[in-house]
Write an enzyme that holds these catalytic residues in place. Structure first.
Site, PDB file in Angstrom:
ATOM      1  N   SER A 107       0.824  -1.212   0.000  1.00 43.08           N
ATOM      2  CA  SER A 107       0.000   0.000   0.000  1.00 43.08           C
ATOM      3  C   SER A 107       0.855   1.258   0.000  1.00 43.08           C
ATOM      4  O   SER A 107       0.340   2.372  -0.018  1.00 43.08           O
ATOM      5  CB  SER A 107      -0.935   0.000   1.219  1.00 43.08           C
TER       6      SER A 107
ATOM      7  N   ASN B  55      -2.403  -2.576  13.185  1.00 40.71           N
ATOM      8  CA  ASN B  55      -3.862  -2.392  13.114  1.00 40.71           C
ATOM      9  C   ASN B  55      -4.324  -1.136  13.841  1.00 40.71           C
ATOM     10  O   ASN B  55      -5.121  -0.362  13.308  1.00 40.71           O
ATOM     11  CB  ASN B  55      -4.577  -3.628  13.679  1.00 40.71           C
TER      12      ASN B  55
ATOM     13  N   THR C  82     -39.410  26.384 -11.621  1.00 38.13           N
ATOM     14  CA  THR C  82     -39.660  25.009 -11.188  1.00 38.13           C
ATOM     15  C   THR C  82     -39.804  24.215 -12.477  1.00 38.13           C
ATOM     16  O   THR C  82     -40.283  24.761 -13.481  1.00 38.13           O
ATOM     17  CB  THR C  82     -40.947  24.874 -10.339  1.00 38.13           C
ATOM     18  N   HIS C  83     -39.334  22.996 -12.484  1.00 32.62           N
ATOM     19  CA  HIS C  83     -39.300  22.189 -13.716  1.00 32.62           C
ATOM     20  C   HIS C  83     -38.470  22.881 -14.802  1.00 32.62           C
ATOM     21  O   HIS C  83     -38.660  22.613 -15.984  1.00 32.62           O
ATOM     22  CB  HIS C  83     -40.700  21.903 -14.257  1.00 32.62           C
TER      23      HIS C  83
ATOM     24  N   SER D 249     -12.206  26.951 -27.608  1.00 36.93           N
ATOM     25  CA  SER D 249     -12.248  25.770 -28.470  1.00 36.93           C
ATOM     26  C   SER D 249     -11.146  25.894 -29.506  1.00 36.93           C
ATOM     27  O   SER D 249     -10.862  26.990 -29.988  1.00 36.93           O
ATOM     28  CB  SER D 249     -13.603  25.680 -29.171  1.00 36.93           C
TER      29      SER D 249
ATOM     30  N   LYS E  59     -15.995  30.353 -29.186  1.00 34.99           N
ATOM     31  CA  LYS E  59     -16.388  29.624 -27.980  1.00 34.99           C
ATOM     32  C   LYS E  59     -15.720  30.117 -26.699  1.00 34.99           C
ATOM     33  O   LYS E  59     -14.549  30.441 -26.673  1.00 34.99           O
ATOM     34  CB  LYS E  59     -16.043  28.141 -28.150  1.00 34.99           C
TER      35      LYS E  59
ATOM     36  N   ASN F 139     -16.081  28.297 -23.118  1.00 36.36           N
ATOM     37  CA  ASN F 139     -16.751  27.162 -22.474  1.00 36.36           C
ATOM     38  C   ASN F 139     -16.597  27.170 -20.954  1.00 36.36           C
ATOM     39  O   ASN F 139     -15.539  27.505 -20.449  1.00 36.36           O
ATOM     40  CB  ASN F 139     -16.186  25.845 -23.030  1.00 36.36           C
TER      41      ASN F 139
ATOM     42  N   GLU G  65     -18.382  22.463 -15.587  1.00 32.37           N
ATOM     43  CA  GLU G  65     -18.708  21.101 -16.028  1.00 32.37           C
ATOM     44  C   GLU G  65     -17.947  20.063 -15.224  1.00 32.37           C
ATOM     45  O   GLU G  65     -18.469  19.006 -14.869  1.00 32.37           O
ATOM     46  CB  GLU G  65     -18.386  20.949 -17.521  1.00 32.37           C
TER      47      GLU G  65
ATOM     48  N   TYR H 219      -9.698  -6.631  12.374  1.00 29.19           N
ATOM     49  CA  TYR H 219      -9.082  -6.121  11.147  1.00 29.19           C
ATOM     50  C   TYR H 219      -9.046  -7.176  10.058  1.00 29.19           C
ATOM     51  O   TYR H 219      -8.733  -8.347  10.310  1.00 29.19           O
ATOM     52  CB  TYR H 219      -7.649  -5.644  11.444  1.00 29.19           C
TER      53      TYR H 219
ATOM     54  N   GLN I  56      -7.534  -2.097   3.808  1.00 29.94           N
ATOM     55  CA  GLN I  56      -6.487  -1.308   3.169  1.00 29.94           C
ATOM     56  C   GLN I  56      -7.049  -0.566   1.947  1.00 29.94           C
ATOM     57  O   GLN I  56      -6.460   0.412   1.493  1.00 29.94           O
ATOM     58  CB  GLN I  56      -5.339  -2.243   2.760  1.00 29.94           C
TER      59      GLN I  56
ATOM     60  N   LYS J  32      -8.156   3.661   1.749  1.00 26.29           N
ATOM     61  CA  LYS J  32      -7.405   4.911   1.630  1.00 26.29           C
ATOM     62  C   LYS J  32      -7.489   5.593   0.269  1.00 26.29           C
ATOM     63  O   LYS J  32      -7.746   6.801   0.183  1.00 26.29           O
ATOM     64  CB  LYS J  32      -5.947   4.667   2.036  1.00 26.29           C
TER      65      LYS J  32
END
Ligand code: ARG
Length: 460
Positions: A24, A111, A156-157, A278, A284, A286, A291, A318, A323, A326
């Site tokens: 690990s 542990n 709304t919607h 772009s 563009k 963006n 996003e 344990y 492990q 993490k």
């Protein structure tokens, strides 16, 4: 050759694949500072209890500081054969100080060691998340203050519903983030108990002082059950679920910024600093940051589900399955912190397009509810009848391709002859928002009151 740490009963070393699946160190090196801090507390306690000599304790203390500085400066050489951060640190300590290093692991196991290190790390991330959330709350609050009177459409919607104010919309996110912050505070308080001294699972026969190490590491108290201490990862799950909800809120705001910055909406202008271009379409600009924030929640939710799934059905105490906790938590924490920072930058820089917001607020029959309410108040109509009359007026306006305020009084009276010229007052968007002065409503008076309340926590 067999493992230097646990190879006593082994005649042969591990297969390369065994080493690959078992190690690990590739990721838990991020726990180095916590591992060394916990080891220092443990060594100091062992010396106080006469389990270590003061000379050995001092050697260990100095050696651990050297290891930490080697790790910080990047000169430390991590070894996969040594599996994890705990054995990498201890092995280097032995190179530095010799035999005394072998006494550090008295009355301790990896542990309780890993449970302690990881709790310390996640606790630190709760603090970082709280700080990141507060920075975003401040940025939203500043937007709310500037736009307390700015009228915009409420949806709304995603259909125009009623006019609201920019300040009200910004404060909605401040409230959500305040709950997110309190979830991290709760999680932090709940996880702040020390597993150290639980040893492998059953405690130890050495006369240790778990209260001392708990205090040295800033924990409120030692965990009361050694099996529980090494077995559970609910503290990490608490963190991940708080992170999931926060990331969900960020993702909703990100989506609104994506929509609002389109040529069709033009509600907001995002700064060049948080936009991209772009390579083919020269016009563009963006909203990539928004996003990506919208998407980062996927990783956080994924981590939550992954760790829940690792933990389900695991017998006490344990198991090596744990492990796998993490990488999920590291990735979720990194994603959340980056998303919070990017959102804070974007919100700080963005400019609401006030004229366009007002124009949009006045379209789509947004004050139809105000008209219905007026019919109730001025003419005493039951709300259901007022709703019906207003619907007929909307239909008429829609057929003519105009909005409600453009209907003449005659046209209105053709639908209901009780209507008088007073009605036009409630059809304006400023009057509409000003009238919604119920507690928590969108009226600028209410928004200002809420801003003042938040300013007590976050002074300008
Ligand atoms: N690298 C391990 C982990 O992250 C440390 C604990 C290992 N304990 C053990 N008994 N093998 O969980």
């Amino acid at each position: 050759t067999s493992n230097a740490m646990w190879g006593g009963r082994f005649a042969a070393g591990p297969d390369a694949i065994m080493e690959a699946i078992n190690a690990s160190i590739g990721f838990d090196k991020r726990l180095a500072a916590q591992d060394i801090e916990a080891s220092r507390a443990h060594a100091a306690m062992l010396a106080r209890r006469g389990i270590l000599t003061d000379t050995d304790a001092e050697l260990i203390r100095e050696g651990l500081l050297t290891v930490l500085s080697e790790i910080d400066s990047g000169e430390f050489r991590f070894s996969t054969a040594l599996e994890d951060i705990h054995m990498n640190v201890e092995s280097r300590l032995r190179e530095l100080i010799g035999e005394a290093a072998g006494r550090l692991h008295t009355a301790r196991s990896r542990n309780d060691q890993v449970a302690t290190d990881f709790r310390l790390w996640v606790r630190g991330q709760c603090d970082a998340a709280i700080e990141g959330i507060e920075a975003l709350m401040r940025a939203l609050l500043a937007q709310a203050e500037d736009g307390a009177e700015t009228v915009m459409p409420g949806f709304t919607h995603l259909q125009v519903a009623q006019p609201v104010t920019w300040g009200h919309h910004m404060l909605a996110y401040v409230e959500m983030l305040a709950r997110d912050r309190s979830r991290f505070e709760d999680a932090r308080a709940r996880m702040n108990e020390s597993p150290l001294g639980a040893a492998a699972l059953a405690g130890t026969s050495f006369p240790i002082d778990r209260h001392f190490t708990a205090q040295a590491l800033g924990f409120d108290r030692p965990m009361a059950n050694s099996l529980d201490a090494v077995s559970d990862r609910d503290f990490a799950l608490d963190f991940l679920s708080a992170a999931s909800l926060t990331a969900t809120h960020l993702s909703r705001l990100a989506e609104e910024l994506v929509i609002w910055s389109t040529a069709q909406f033009r509600f907001v202008t995002l700064s060049d600093r948080f936009s991209t271009g772009s390579s083919i379409m020269p016009q563009k600009k963006n909203p990539d940051a928004a996003e990506l924030i919208r998407a980062k929640v996927a990783r956080v939710n994924g981590a939550l589900v992954a760790l829940l799934t690792v933990m389900k059905g695991l017998p006490l105490a344990y198991s090596k399955d744990m492990q796998e906790d993490k990488e999920q938590v590291f990735d979720a924490a990194d994603s959340l912190m980056l998303a919070l920072a990017a959102m804070t930058g974007m919100v700080g820089d963005m400019r609401p397009n006030v004229d366009r917001l007002r124009e949009a607020a006045a379209s789509g029959f947004s004050t139809a509810t105000d008209l219905a309410d007026w019919l109730v108040r001025a003419l005493g109509l039951p709300f259901r009848d007022a709703h019906h009359v207003t619907g007929a007026l909307v239909k008429r306006a829609e057929d003519r391709g105009v909005d409600l305020p453009e209907l003449s009084l005659e046209e209105m009276r053709a639908v209901h002859d009780g209507i008088t010229a007073d009605v036009y007052e409630v059809l304006g968007v400023e009057n509409s928002v000003a009238s919604r002065a119920s507690y928590g409503g969108t009226a600028p008076t209410q928004v200002r009151a809420q801003i003042a309340r938040w300013r007590e926590t976050f002074p300008a």
